[in-house]
Design a protein around this motif. Sequence first.
Motif, mmCIF file in Angstrom:
data_model
loop_
_atom_site.group_PDB
_atom_site.id
_atom_site.type_symbol
_atom_site.label_atom_id
_atom_site.label_comp_id
_atom_site.label_asym_id
_atom_site.label_seq_id
_atom_site.Cartn_x
_atom_site.Cartn_y
_atom_site.Cartn_z
ATOM 1 N N SER A 231 12.330 -33.360 3.916
ATOM 2 C CA SER A 231 13.659 -32.752 3.834
ATOM 3 C C SER A 231 13.879 -32.018 2.521
ATOM 4 C CB SER A 231 14.746 -33.817 4.035
ATOM 5 O OG SER A 231 14.647 -34.832 3.056
ATOM 6 N N SER B 261 10.863 -41.163 6.343
ATOM 7 C CA SER B 261 10.975 -39.830 5.760
ATOM 8 C C SER B 261 11.218 -38.752 6.804
ATOM 9 C CB SER B 261 9.716 -39.494 4.954
ATOM 10 O OG SER B 261 8.582 -39.479 5.794
ATOM 11 N N ARG C 216 17.806 -39.487 6.306
ATOM 12 C CA ARG C 216 17.095 -38.288 5.860
ATOM 13 C C ARG C 216 17.943 -37.494 4.868
ATOM 14 N NH1 ARG C 216 17.246 -32.997 7.144
ATOM 15 N NH2 ARG C 216 15.297 -31.814 7.106
#
Length: 553
Positions: free
Chosen positions: A327, A479, A545
Amino acid sequence: MRQPTLATKLLSLASLAAVTQAELGKIHWRGLCNLTNATDMSASGSMICGTLDVPLDYTDSSSNKTLTLDIAKWPATKQPVAEPIIFNFGGPGENSFEGLGLYGEEFQAILGGHNDLIAFNPRGVGNTLPFSCYSDSVSRELASLQAPSDGRASDTALGEIWAQSANIAQACYALNNQTGSLMGTSFAARDTMQVVDALQGKDGLLNFWAISYGTTVGAVIAAMFPERMGFVALDGIDNPAEVLHGYNPQKVVDVDKVLEGFCTGCMAAPDLCPLANYYNNAAELEAAIYIMLDTLKFNPIAIPEIGGVVTYSDVKSTIYEALYLPSSWPLTSELILYVQARNTTVLGISSVYEQLKSYGESASLTSSAKEAGTGVTCSDKARTATMEELLPYIRISEALSKIASDNANGDMTCAQWNKKMYAKERYTGDFNVKTANPVLILSNTFDPITPLAAAKNLTATFEGSVLLEQNGYGHTTLSMPSLCTAKAIRAYFNNGTLPANGTICQTDVPLFTTLTYEDVWPKNFQRSVGSVDDTNALKALMSIREKMSRRRN
């Protein structure tokens, strides 16, 4: 947080008092947490804080000295309430209160809401036997500037790192020589079981969700107490045998593949990755990144406006850290573009420059959490070495990855650690064990620090365990959002159901994306959602996230 001085630390140790047997092992819940006094995050209205007294030294049966653990609970949101789940957020040196406070609501949504979620600060963190090598930020910053972060920065870099590491090891000993040996993974394992005893009694089973270094703690607990393992999920395997006994150069084996993923994702999303407009394909982009880094070795960027310099180590370390979290990749692509253009206006912005330096400084001494992590790691290793003895492992790391750190500063600090701070108990056995319940092991296909191979190895040693692979990039499955993975974790903790051997879960967002939960659900969602719980889990994954990205950037 204000860092404890040597005087206050010694006073804290001296004031450790014997408690009655009735009090030992009892959690004292104080009520809602006031985290503004404990961490740098805002207080969460749902988390309850308390304390638990545990033995100070598990190797000294004649001592009645105790240590007070700070413990937190995010209460179940639904009835009936099932057995609690203990979290370990990795590190070593991570503040567990911060992790549970940030993500407690999301973890409840993923798990279904029927469990109390528990976390405690490990030794060396917060108020629990604080470990800090410098008494003020000025001394810490000065120490971090004495050498680069990577031994490939120059022909003299390894020698500079070795000398700096000697200073760091001595500074840590000067402030922690009375308490440094009371840390380590084995004591963390025993502290965890003390929490289980306090929550559920001496026959209670451990339900445990751990990430990164927390998987090493989990593996040691399972090896030491196999008959007391309930549902244990380990995400991002840290190769426990190597962490405890070796140098683990293989941990970087997949890092360059993650960079390849960055480049491929970039080319597929030119609107979010401006670098894509300058190259024909991902291979060209990847080659250009390495050329940029080689150029910086001999031509660092002067920032006259602030009297600063952007170096090879700064940029390389920042890119490597970004590989942990997809991200963050859109912003990372912008940074690379500014470095390629040698744009001093942008690179001189205080927030940009400070972040570059925070990753580029060799000791990474941006907080005492890093020092606590060093304390645990080096006390566990308990082995001295010369520079010549370390060089083969450093060269292996260099050969395995061009973008990862060679870990010279970490290994060299541990090689010069004072023997008086070796952990009093170190687990020296293997991990060929059969646990009371099979362990769920999770890994991304491409992880920059805990590779899939390590997860496969541990799965092979824990009898009956199952590996769930998530076809994604970054450090741990958290993740990248994957409802498939979340549903597997929920089924495991709810009733012990394990995924079939060979299961591979797909992720639900592209590598480069600005999609929010509202965008993904329901019109763009890639797979079917079967219940309200699934909807809540997806929303929680997207929130995790976003929070992880916000903390990094």
